[in-house]
Motif scaffolding. Structure first.
Motif, PDB file in Angstrom:
ATOM      1  N   PRO A   1      15.349   3.492  -3.020  1.00 52.37           N
ATOM      2  CA  PRO A   1      14.630   3.895  -1.797  1.00 52.37           C
ATOM      3  C   PRO A   1      15.372   3.380  -0.566  1.00 52.37           C
TER       4      PRO A   1
ATOM      5  N   GLU B   1      15.139   8.382   2.610  1.00 55.83           N
ATOM      6  CA  GLU B   1      13.748   8.771   2.328  1.00 55.83           C
ATOM      7  C   GLU B   1      12.868   8.644   3.573  1.00 55.83           C
TER       8      GLU B   1
ATOM      9  N   GLU C   1      12.126  12.388   4.070  1.00 53.84           N
ATOM     10  CA  GLU C   1      10.908  12.598   3.284  1.00 53.84           C
ATOM     11  C   GLU C   1       9.681  11.940   3.893  1.00 53.84           C
TER      12      GLU C   1
ATOM     13  N   GLU D   1       8.919   8.764   4.209  1.00 49.55           N
ATOM     14  CA  GLU D   1       8.463   7.506   3.607  1.00 49.55           C
ATOM     15  C   GLU D   1       8.344   6.439   4.694  1.00 49.55           C
TER      16      GLU D   1
ATOM     17  N   SER E   1       8.330   0.638   2.642  1.00 51.46           N
ATOM     18  CA  SER E   1       8.555   0.971   1.224  1.00 51.46           C
ATOM     19  C   SER E   1      10.020   0.879   0.822  1.00 51.46           C
TER      20      SER E   1
END
Length: 334
Positions: free
Chosen positions: A112, A116, A120, A122, A126
């Motif tokens: 990760p 991301e 995406e 995120e 995270s």
């Protein structure tokens, strides 16, 4: 409070007495002068706590010329500030992932990462990893996936603000959840003005420019300043060049001294007094998954970055919302 001030004054007096008591050495050669300077810096900076800024400082470390020590500067200043008691986050926004390597965090494909976050949606929390070597240092790593983000971001809504939104949310969530505030954020970006770099400029409030003390070092600086002004005018009114650090400095050469003098002449308020020398130890450290601050903390390079970090911390933006004097584009091309 008075007791703390008294302790601090006593500590300063102790350091000054030790430095004053150092034996006088012949500083007529560069090596002797460097050894003497290192001894003074070691006593002056060892174990020192740096002042916290009144609010989180977000700095993008940028230079459109490659090989000037951009990533090296980002990770070593971050490690130096963390060792001095501040909470520091490094956002690796460069697909090469060199900052992640130097900080010893996992960044193999599939990990990760900032990709991301940007593509995406995120959360930054995270993907952030804590450094195993420096307790107060965190890193949002970059993986090879980030190399495709330039193209993928083209069709994303609010593409220039993706990193800023994620970073602002992360900083707010930390405070809301009772964790200590992040004091410094360093964003390392590629040596080109693509969407990754634009995201870094929009996310930051300050720009830190490392400048190599060599021929062609100033080439492209005018363009970089124009690009910063463009971002300021259209996307991020808070952005300004707050700091310039001279790297790869060799005091034995006239060229390095001339470059340093020219930079200081054009940007007296932004250029740090501290210079970072060419150093084998600085270059070796990333191959061991470390910054020079942990690889060889007593080396000239580590002491230089520690001195630069102290200077940066003491130039913290005032609480009243003011900013350091901002440079304008030079009147002539370098």
């Amino acid at each position: 409070m008075e007791h703390d001030a008294g302790v601090a004054d006593a500590e300063e007096a102790r350091r000054a007495a030790i430095i004053e008591g150092l034996p006088r050495v012949d500083e007529s050669t560069p090596l002797a002068a460097q050894l003497a300077a290192d001894a003074r810096r070691r006593i002056e900076l060892s174990g020192r706590r740096f002042p916290r800024p009144p609010a989180t400082r977000v700095l993008t470390v940028a230079n459109q010329k490659g090989g000037v020590g951009k990533t090296t500067t980002a990770v070593n200043l971050a490690a130096a500030l963390a060792q001095a008691g501040l909470n520091v986050l490094v956002v690796d926004n460069d697909p090469q992932g060199n900052a992640s390597t130097a900080l010893g965090v996992e960044h193999r494909a599939g990990t990760p990462s900032v990709y991301e976050v940007l593509i995406e949606g995120e959360t930054l929390a995270s993907v952030v990893q804590q450094s195993t070597r420096v307790p107060r240092l965190w890193c949002a790593p970059a993986t090879i996936d980030l190399s495709g983000a330039e193209i993928e971001l083209v069709s994303v809504v609010a593409r220039e603000n993706r990193l800023r939104a994620a970073l602002d949310a992360y900083l707010e969530d930390r405070v809301r959840s009772g964790q200590e505030r992040i004091d410094y954020v360093f964003i390392d970006c590629p040596p080109s003005l693509g969407l990754l770099t634009v995201n870094a400029f929009v996310a930051a409030r300050e720009v830190l420019i490392p400048i190599q003390c060599e021929y062609y070092a100033l080439e492209g600086l005018s363009q970089l300043l124009k690009n910063v002004q463009l971002i300021k005018n259209h996307l991020n009114p808070e952005l300004h060049v707050s700091t310039i650090l001279l790297t790869m400095y060799d005091a034995r050469t006239n060229l390095a001294q001339q470059v340093a003098a020219e930079v200081r002449e054009h940007f007296p308020a932004q250029t740090l007094r501290t210079t970072v020398p060419r150093s084998v130890r600085i270059s070796e450290a990333p191959s061991y998954g470390q910054t020079v601050m942990t690889y060889d903390p007593g080396s000239t390079g580590a002491l230089s970055y520690l001195a630069a970090a102290r200077e940066l911390a003491e130039r913290a933006v005032p609480a009243g919302g003011g900013t350091p004097a901002q440079p304008t584009a030079p009147t002539r091309e370098f």
